[in-house]
Design a protein around this motif. Structure first.
Motif, PDB file in Angstrom:
ATOM      1  N   THR A  25      40.711  41.223  46.769  1.00 19.77           N
ATOM      2  CA  THR A  25      40.577  40.964  45.336  1.00 19.77           C
ATOM      3  C   THR A  25      40.272  39.495  45.094  1.00 19.77           C
ATOM      4  OG1 THR A  25      42.135  42.730  44.817  1.00 19.77           O
ATOM      5  CG2 THR A  25      41.745  41.094  43.104  1.00 19.77           C
ATOM      6  N   HIS A  62      40.293  41.307  34.286  1.00 19.02           N
ATOM      7  CA  HIS A  62      40.935  42.546  34.724  1.00 19.02           C
ATOM      8  C   HIS A  62      39.969  43.727  34.636  1.00 19.02           C
ATOM      9  CE1 HIS A  62      44.331  45.275  35.414  1.00 19.02           C
ATOM     10  NE2 HIS A  62      43.803  46.042  34.469  1.00 19.02           N
ATOM     11  N   GLY A  86      37.796  43.884  37.589  1.00 22.03           N
ATOM     12  CA  GLY A  86      38.425  43.983  38.902  1.00 22.03           C
ATOM     13  C   GLY A  86      38.754  42.662  39.553  1.00 22.03           C
ATOM     14  N   LYS A 108      33.024  37.481  42.344  1.00 20.56           N
ATOM     15  CA  LYS A 108      32.821  38.597  43.274  1.00 20.56           C
ATOM     16  C   LYS A 108      31.569  38.421  44.130  1.00 20.56           C
ATOM     17  CE  LYS A 108      33.058  41.825  40.065  1.00 20.56           C
ATOM     18  NZ  LYS A 108      33.117  43.180  39.424  1.00 20.56           N
TER      19      LYS A 108
END
Length: 267
Positions: A2, A27, A30, A228
């Motif tokens: 994460t 959130h 992710g 990410k």
């Protein structure tokens, strides 16, 4: 694993903007969200819904950033929102220099409704001098784009492209200059520029009323996607869709404006 994003931003009590919106956006996409609150902002229902603004002590801002880094070991991306005073800008700039964050997305909030013009100008100048050099990407709205670019006017897309280029020339690698619905094109229109690629990003406009937190959501979504590993352009494209969903599912209340809600994105 994460990814972790840190929002350095103000608290907005309704939950429709500021750090609260940043955390909800992280959130939704992710990404684990951490915060360093820079100020407390609360709408005043007895004074035309203006902002009541209380800065957080600079040492407390430093301590929050230090704690977030110490707990997680590594921060994948940082989103900077409302700072509000030259003193706050100074302590955040020191943290950016100390921690060498890989990705810093600056949503350059240049003025808070109700600030004195002189104080706002001092804040604008400090932000440009001390924070802009650390920014990987910047997401100014039309007013902020006007100020940062020095353009005399920005009333159509060609001028917005030129403004984005001028901001890029100040050393910001990636610029997402936002016009939103202000060009009356029937779309929410923004311009992405990175020195070689120019892309006009448009989605259908949803209503005509201002929705609180849309800008925060866009910058936070871009931050989460870059955390990410998405390219800044792909992150901007995704962020636009997150904002569309957040406005479509906006919260209605007693204020003369609605608030974004990110919770339906991807469902």
């Amino acid at each position: 694993m994460t990814k972790i994003a840190l929002a350095i931003a103000g608290s907005e009590a309704s939950g429709g903007a500021g750090a609260q919106t940043d955390i909800k956006t992280f959130h939704t996409l992710g990404v684990f969200g951490a915060t360093s609150l820079t100020c407390i902002v609360s709408f005043d229902p007895n004074n035309d819904w203006g902002h009541r603004f209380v800065p957080v002590d600079p040492q407390v801002i430093h301590d929050q950033i230090e704690a977030a880094v110490a707990v997680h070991g590594h921060i994948d991306a940082v989103k900077i929102g409302m700072l509000g005073t030259p003193t706050t800008i100074g302590v955040v700039a020191e943290a950016l220099e100390q921690y060498h964050f890989d990705k810093v997305i600056l949503d350059p909030v240049l003025i808070c409704k109700g600030q004195e013009p002189g104080a706002a100008l001092d804040t604008d100048n400090a932000l440009r001098e001390k924070i802009l050099p650390f920014a990987t990407a910047v997401t100014p709205n039309l007013f902020e784009t006007h100020i940062l670019s020095g353009m005399d006017e920005i009333t159509h897309v060609d001028q917005l492209i030129e403004a984005a280029k001028r901001i890029h020339d100040q050393g910001v690698p990636y610029v997402l200059a936002k016009a939103g619905t202000l060009f009356n094109t029937g779309t929410a229109l923004d311009v992405f520029y990175d020195g070689s690629t120019t892309e006009v990003l448009e989605v259908p406009a949803i209503g005509e009323e201002r929705v609180s937190g849309a800008g925060c959501t866009l910058a936070a979504a871009m931050t989460a996607e870059m955390a990410k590993g998405a390219s800044p352009l792909d992150a901007a494209r995704t962020a636009k869709q997150v904002v569309v969903s957040a406005i479509e599912h906006r919260m209605h209340g007693n204020a003369p404006f609605d608030c974004v809600f990110q919770g339906y994105y991807g469902r």
